[in-house]
Design an enzyme around this catalytic site. Structure first.
Site, PDB file in Angstrom:
ATOM      1  N   TYR A  86      18.137  45.111  28.839  1.00 25.08           N
ATOM      2  CA  TYR A  86      18.434  43.749  29.314  1.00 25.08           C
ATOM      3  C   TYR A  86      18.808  42.847  28.147  1.00 25.08           C
ATOM      4  O   TYR A  86      19.771  42.101  28.201  1.00 25.08           O
ATOM      5  CB  TYR A  86      17.199  43.204  30.038  1.00 25.08           C
ATOM      6  CG  TYR A  86      17.442  41.895  30.745  1.00 25.08           C
ATOM      7  CD1 TYR A  86      17.831  41.876  32.082  1.00 25.08           C
ATOM      8  CD2 TYR A  86      17.286  40.680  30.082  1.00 25.08           C
ATOM      9  CE1 TYR A  86      18.061  40.676  32.738  1.00 25.08           C
ATOM     10  CE2 TYR A  86      17.517  39.482  30.732  1.00 25.08           C
ATOM     11  CZ  TYR A  86      17.894  39.486  32.058  1.00 25.08           C
ATOM     12  OH  TYR A  86      18.127  38.297  32.707  1.00 25.08           O
ATOM     13  N   PHE A 138      46.715  28.508  36.599  1.00 31.38           N
ATOM     14  CA  PHE A 138      46.411  29.721  37.349  1.00 31.38           C
ATOM     15  C   PHE A 138      45.506  29.283  38.497  1.00 31.38           C
ATOM     16  O   PHE A 138      44.777  28.297  38.368  1.00 31.38           O
ATOM     17  CB  PHE A 138      45.754  30.796  36.471  1.00 31.38           C
ATOM     18  CG  PHE A 138      45.510  32.051  37.253  1.00 31.38           C
ATOM     19  CD1 PHE A 138      46.575  32.824  37.671  1.00 31.38           C
ATOM     20  CD2 PHE A 138      44.237  32.419  37.647  1.00 31.38           C
ATOM     21  CE1 PHE A 138      46.383  33.943  38.476  1.00 31.38           C
ATOM     22  CE2 PHE A 138      44.033  33.542  38.442  1.00 31.38           C
ATOM     23  CZ  PHE A 138      45.110  34.307  38.860  1.00 31.38           C
ATOM     24  N   THR A 139      45.552  29.986  39.632  1.00 32.44           N
ATOM     25  CA  THR A 139      44.850  29.522  40.847  1.00 32.44           C
ATOM     26  C   THR A 139      43.371  29.190  40.602  1.00 32.44           C
ATOM     27  O   THR A 139      42.914  28.085  40.902  1.00 32.44           O
ATOM     28  CB  THR A 139      44.934  30.589  41.960  1.00 32.44           C
ATOM     29  OG1 THR A 139      44.550  31.849  41.413  1.00 32.44           O
ATOM     30  CG2 THR A 139      46.340  30.700  42.533  1.00 32.44           C
ATOM     31  N   ASP A 229      43.818  30.688  27.145  1.00 30.02           N
ATOM     32  CA  ASP A 229      43.443  31.738  28.086  1.00 30.02           C
ATOM     33  C   ASP A 229      44.119  33.007  27.581  1.00 30.02           C
ATOM     34  O   ASP A 229      45.346  33.132  27.614  1.00 30.02           O
ATOM     35  CB  ASP A 229      43.935  31.366  29.496  1.00 30.02           C
ATOM     36  CG  ASP A 229      43.641  32.456  30.534  1.00 30.02           C
ATOM     37  OD1 ASP A 229      43.326  33.588  30.137  1.00 30.02           O
ATOM     38  OD2 ASP A 229      43.751  32.165  31.736  1.00 30.02           O
ATOM     39  N   LYS A 272      41.859  42.432  32.601  1.00 28.40           N
ATOM     40  CA  LYS A 272      43.237  42.612  32.136  1.00 28.40           C
ATOM     41  C   LYS A 272      43.245  43.059  30.670  1.00 28.40           C
ATOM     42  O   LYS A 272      43.672  44.141  30.350  1.00 28.40           O
ATOM     43  CB  LYS A 272      44.011  41.299  32.268  1.00 28.40           C
ATOM     44  CG  LYS A 272      44.178  40.906  33.730  1.00 28.40           C
ATOM     45  CD  LYS A 272      44.947  39.629  33.921  1.00 28.40           C
ATOM     46  CE  LYS A 272      44.971  39.229  35.369  1.00 28.40           C
ATOM     47  NZ  LYS A 272      46.270  39.237  35.982  1.00 28.40           N
ATOM     48  N   ARG A 395      53.263  35.175  45.877  1.00 22.78           N
ATOM     49  CA  ARG A 395      52.985  34.082  44.949  1.00 22.78           C
ATOM     50  C   ARG A 395      53.977  32.969  45.277  1.00 22.78           C
ATOM     51  O   ARG A 395      54.900  32.686  44.550  1.00 22.78           O
ATOM     52  CB  ARG A 395      53.111  34.527  43.485  1.00 22.78           C
ATOM     53  CG  ARG A 395      52.111  35.564  43.033  1.00 22.78           C
ATOM     54  CD  ARG A 395      50.768  35.027  42.554  1.00 22.78           C
ATOM     55  NE  ARG A 395      49.798  34.681  43.562  1.00 22.78           N
ATOM     56  CZ  ARG A 395      48.475  34.624  43.357  1.00 22.78           C
ATOM     57  NH1 ARG A 395      47.968  34.902  42.191  1.00 22.78           N
ATOM     58  NH2 ARG A 395      47.649  34.268  44.315  1.00 22.78           N
ATOM     59  N   PHE A 461      45.154  32.212  50.641  1.00 21.50           N
ATOM     60  CA  PHE A 461      45.915  33.452  50.465  1.00 21.50           C
ATOM     61  C   PHE A 461      45.025  34.689  50.420  1.00 21.50           C
ATOM     62  O   PHE A 461      45.469  35.787  50.696  1.00 21.50           O
ATOM     63  CB  PHE A 461      46.798  33.390  49.207  1.00 21.50           C
ATOM     64  CG  PHE A 461      46.023  33.222  47.926  1.00 21.50           C
ATOM     65  CD1 PHE A 461      45.734  31.958  47.442  1.00 21.50           C
ATOM     66  CD2 PHE A 461      45.588  34.321  47.197  1.00 21.50           C
ATOM     67  CE1 PHE A 461      45.021  31.789  46.261  1.00 21.50           C
ATOM     68  CE2 PHE A 461      44.878  34.173  46.022  1.00 21.50           C
ATOM     69  CZ  PHE A 461      44.589  32.893  45.557  1.00 21.50           C
TER      70      PHE A 461
END
Ligand code: F0G
Length: 488
Positions: A86, A138-139, A229, A272, A395, A461
């Protein structure tokens, strides 16, 4: 310079520019290609929303490059030595070391995925009445900033939304507009400036080092923090190395360190950048680290795992080092370039120049007979699935929201994204995509619009359901049978 850092591609004797896999496949997953009748049935059951398809009904899953990338043998090997504790896990120590060597960042906060980093960052730095200027939203980023009471200001260049362009850095921030925003709001109301590497929603398009340098100078001048980002940093790094003057012969590590040196802090989705899952926030500034630190155990998990499994942490550490391998980061952009250029040559509307992340079809032009209220990008996603079993992602306006009067806010561009999970598809599979997109383009007049059946109020969406207006799906299926006989 090491072998892997050189800018090398294999030339074919024939002179053809063919992308080549610089890896071999050692684990495979069997794919299903359903007959067209069953594909049509599946997309109806999914409410013409590709998010709601069952993966067993999908042939090529091009929905996203998030959490769907192929891992290397070294990543899988690393997972087997994970230290399951942990607190103070040895696996976490390896990850911290990778962050410091690859990104040159001293402090690291682990989180369960990219949007969790967005949550913590916006809760700490965004207050009601503040603005966050960015090259594009970005969403999930926008949703978190708005949740904290902030406003997003998108300050992209004039090239960014042009579908056809040969501008190499469409992800650049417009410097004049940035200065105007700071003048208009006042520097104390700017929570931070956010630059998104490999700008997702405009087609995986990079910013240049030059632009980054300029944005950073303005941020410094006004005492505003610069956040990057880095979820799509692999591809932005690749494009700086291959497109920007002065970087061709520089080692990837040096370029990456230069990029991060202009930031105050950064965050990434490990789904990613390292071909794993999870994510993290990085900084060299102790005070920034301390401002966010205590939210990690509250929302994510203890500071040495942040909601990630130790196996993922091991794989992430190795995956970050692999970002510095030119063969690794060039695979996706070179395959995307192949498809984009093949479709462009046929006159099929795609975003150019080819970016990272995927190939983006311009549904607005592809289905120019459909009004935006009938969701051309969503219709194209459904039609392509019927035609091929390929799952893309809408998109366009379905991914947008409604205004306070309940009217759709039309998206800037109606895109169907065909994502390229890293090192997953072979060239013949990409040729299949090319072939079926061509067939659909030749039969585009058959495709009609969509209307809502069930529309959720937030991020509609993801789980909303639609249906075709009229019987165009049946007509498309019949034409497929006519042209392909009893073939799949
Ligand atoms: N930033 C960028 C640029 C992204 O592309 C994503 C995710 C996130 C942040 C959020 O990260 O998913 O780990 O929480 N993009 C995925 C996509 C969902 O399909 O493009 P996450």
């Amino acid at each position: 310079m090491s072998n892997v850092e050189q800018l090398k591609t294999v030339k074919f004797y024939s002179g053809e520019e063919t992308p080549l896999e610089m890896h071999k496949v050692r684990v495979v997953q069997k794919l299903n290609l359903l007959p067209v009748e069953e594909r049509k049935k599946a997309i109806f059951e999914a409410g013409f929303n590709t998010f709601l398809l069952q993966n067993q009904d999908v042939f090529l899953d091009m929905l996203t490059d998030s959490g769907t990338n192929a891992m290397s043998d070294n990543q899988i090997a690393a997972m087997s030595v994970a230290d399951d504790s942990y607190a103070g896990s040895a696996s976490y120590t390896k990850l911290e070391k990778a962050v410091s060597e690859v990104f040159n960042q001293k402090y690291f906060l682990p989180v369960h995925q990219g949007r969790a980093a967005e949550h913590i960052i916006s809760q700490v730095f965004v207050k009601k009445g503040m603005v966050v200027p960015m090259n594009y939203h970005f969403t999930t980023t926008m949703a978190h900033i708005q949740l904290a009471g902030g406003t997003v200001a998108e300050i992209f260049t004039d090239e960014a939304l042009k579908i056809k362009s040969d501008f190499p850095f469409k992800g650049n921030m417009d410097i004049d507009k940035l200065n105007n925003i700071i003048d208009e709001w006042g520097a104390d109301k700017v929570a931070y400036i956010r630059l998104e590497a490999g700008t997702n929603l405009i087609g995986g398009q990079p910013f240049s080092m030059q632009n980054l340098r300029e944005v950073s100078a303005i941020a410094k001048k006004h005492g505003i923090k610069l956040l990057m980002d880095t979820s799509l940093i692999n591809e932005n790094l690749y494009f700086i190395k291959t497109r920007e003057e002065g970087y061709k012969d520089k080692p990837l590590k040096e370029i990456l360190h230069e990029m991060l040196s202009y930031t105050d802090f950064s965050y990434f989705s490990g789904r990613k950048v390292s071909c794993t899952r999870g994510g993290g926030i990085c900084t060299n500034i102790h005070e920034i680290y301390m401002q966010m630190r205590d939210l990690v155990p509250l929302f994510e998990g203890f500071l040495t795992y942040g909601g990630m499994s130790v196996r993922e942490i091991e794989a992430m550490a190795v995956g970050l080092y692999e970002t510095l391998d030119f063969n690794v980061i060039s695979h996706s952009p070179s395959f995307i370039k192949y498809l984009v250029e093949a479709l462009d040559k046929k006159g099929i509307p795609v975003i150019t120049p080819a970016g990272g992340l995927g190939c983006h079809l311009d549904a607005g032009q592809f289905l120019s007979h459909l009004p935006q209220e009938q969701y051309p990008a969503g219709a194209l996603a459904g039609a392509l699935f019927i035609a091929s079993g390929i799952r893309g992602m809408e998109r366009g306006t379905i991914s947008s929201i409604r205004d306070e009067n309940g009217k759709d806010i039309p998206a800037d561009v109606e895109l169907l994204r065909l994502a390229f999970p890293r090192r997953v598809f072979t060239l013949s599979q990409i040729k299949y995509v090319e072939d079926r997109v061509q067939w659909l383009y030749d039969n585009r007049h058959l495709v009609g619009g969509l209307e809502w059946v069930e529309e959720p109020p937030v991020l509609r969406f993801f789980v909303g359901k639609l249906r075709p207006i009229g019987d165009w799906a049946e007509k498309l299926q019949a034409k497929f049978r006519e042209d392909f006989g009893d073939s799949l």
